[in-house]
Design a protein around this motif. Structure first.
Motif, PDB file in Angstrom:
ATOM      1  N   SER A 188      41.010  39.897  32.122  1.00 59.82           N
ATOM      2  CA  SER A 188      41.077  40.778  33.285  1.00 59.82           C
ATOM      3  C   SER A 188      42.486  40.817  33.863  1.00 59.82           C
ATOM      4  N   GLN A 210      40.801  41.853  39.265  1.00 64.90           N
ATOM      5  CA  GLN A 210      39.423  41.475  39.582  1.00 64.90           C
ATOM      6  C   GLN A 210      39.157  41.769  41.054  1.00 64.90           C
ATOM      7  N   SER A 266      36.283  41.375  43.831  1.00 61.93           N
ATOM      8  CA  SER A 266      35.083  40.577  44.028  1.00 61.93           C
ATOM      9  C   SER A 266      34.514  40.734  45.430  1.00 61.93           C
ATOM     10  N   ASP A 302      35.778  44.317  37.304  1.00 66.84           N
ATOM     11  CA  ASP A 302      36.853  43.709  36.531  1.00 66.84           C
ATOM     12  C   ASP A 302      37.527  44.793  35.687  1.00 66.84           C
ATOM     13  N   ILE A 303      38.841  44.861  35.768  1.00 63.13           N
ATOM     14  CA  ILE A 303      39.614  45.825  34.992  1.00 63.13           C
ATOM     15  C   ILE A 303      40.396  45.061  33.926  1.00 63.13           C
ATOM     16  N   PRO A 304      40.012  45.195  32.644  1.00 61.50           N
ATOM     17  CA  PRO A 304      40.717  44.467  31.588  1.00 61.50           C
ATOM     18  C   PRO A 304      42.167  44.908  31.440  1.00 61.50           C
ATOM     19  N   ASP A 305      43.010  43.984  31.062  1.00 59.59           N
ATOM     20  CA  ASP A 305      44.414  44.272  30.827  1.00 59.59           C
ATOM     21  C   ASP A 305      44.539  45.299  29.696  1.00 59.59           C
ATOM     22  N   SER A 310      43.525  48.421  29.742  1.00 64.45           N
ATOM     23  CA  SER A 310      42.404  49.358  29.671  1.00 64.45           C
ATOM     24  C   SER A 310      42.665  50.627  30.477  1.00 64.45           C
ATOM     25  N   ASN A 328      40.266  53.152  32.840  1.00 65.30           N
ATOM     26  CA  ASN A 328      38.966  53.280  33.486  1.00 65.30           C
ATOM     27  C   ASN A 328      39.000  54.420  34.493  1.00 65.30           C
ATOM     28  N   THR A 364      47.840  49.541  32.157  1.00 64.13           N
ATOM     29  CA  THR A 364      46.460  49.644  32.626  1.00 64.13           C
ATOM     30  C   THR A 364      46.364  50.757  33.670  1.00 64.13           C
TER      31      THR A 364
END
Length: 239
Positions: free
Chosen positions: A2, A5, A7, A25-28, A30, A32, A184
């Motif tokens: 991630s 994040q 939360s 969570d936003i993956p490295d 990615s 979205n 990202t």
């Protein structure tokens, strides 16, 4: 892994809960997209990520480091760039001058010529920002972000006011930034045709939290999404 994040983020305004326990969570590396009706909390969420607003509860973690409530300038220095709905460019400066100023302000060494090619303005480098068409101004603002060498870009309705051709070109630009440079990207948008063309994970926001996540096809055919976001009607192919 991630990169970002979010939360249980919560933000209230005079008793109205604009963001309600939002987690994502936003993956490295990615790409979205986040969609939802007006007033569901999308722009407020971006304000919480970038430090414009402080959450009442929850955490913002970037590269494993909690940055909740940090001032915007500190968050920007970490490599988080944001584009607003209305282009914020220097209209009296040329396209090249705009990019040069952005690069100098951030202290990053980038290729202005490469950015000009990316944002499709290489043949308009000597025009003032004010002379550009609306869609080109949107691209220039994306270029200003690239000049700051960010690792995460937040785009708030980047195709607002664009023609169909400009919208498709913008989707190509965003995918190139993501795939070729590994930046990202998290996009807020209403244009579902644009979202479909991006072909990326999609998150539907409703009443301040995530309603559903999935592919465009999964979200498009979800009965709950149709009822709460699309008005209980089928989403037209060119919506």
């Amino acid at each position: 892994m991630s990169l970002l994040q979010l939360s249980d983020l919560t933000k209230n305004f005079d008793g109205l809960r604009a963001v309600d326990g939002f987690s994502l969570d936003i993956p490295d590396g990615s790409l979205n997209a986040l969609v939802g009706p007006n007033g569901c909390g999308k722009s407020t969420l971006f304000n919480l990520i970038t430090g414009v607003l402080k959450p009442d509860a929850g955490q913002v973690i970037f590269r494993g480091r909690e940055i909740t409530g940090w001032p915007p300038h500190r968050i920007a220095r970490l490599g988080i760039g944001r584009k607003f709905q209305v282009p914020a460019i220097f209209e009296e400066m040329t396209v090249r001058e705009n990019l040069t100023v952005a690069a100098k302000r951030s202290g990053n060494r980038v290729s202005i010529d490469h950015i000009l090619e990316q944002i499709r303005l290489a043949d308009r480098w000597d025009l003032s920002g004010g002379e550009l068409a609306h869609g080109q101004k949107q691209w220039l603002e994306i270029g200003l972000l690239l000049a700051q060498a960010p690792s995460l870009i937040l785009l708030d309705e980047p195709t607002a006011g664009m023609t169909g051709a400009e919208t498709r070109a913008t989707a190509d630009l965003i995918r190139t930034i993501n795939q070729d440079q590994g930046i990202t990207v998290l996009v807020i948008e209403h244009d579902m045709g644009f979202i479909e063309y991006l072909s990326c994970p999609l998150h539907v926001m409703s009443k301040g939290k995530i309603l559903k996540s999935g592919s465009f096809a999964e979200i498009r055919n979800d009965a709950e999404v149709k009822a709460l976001y699309f008005g209980n009607t089928a989403v037209p192919a060119d919506a």
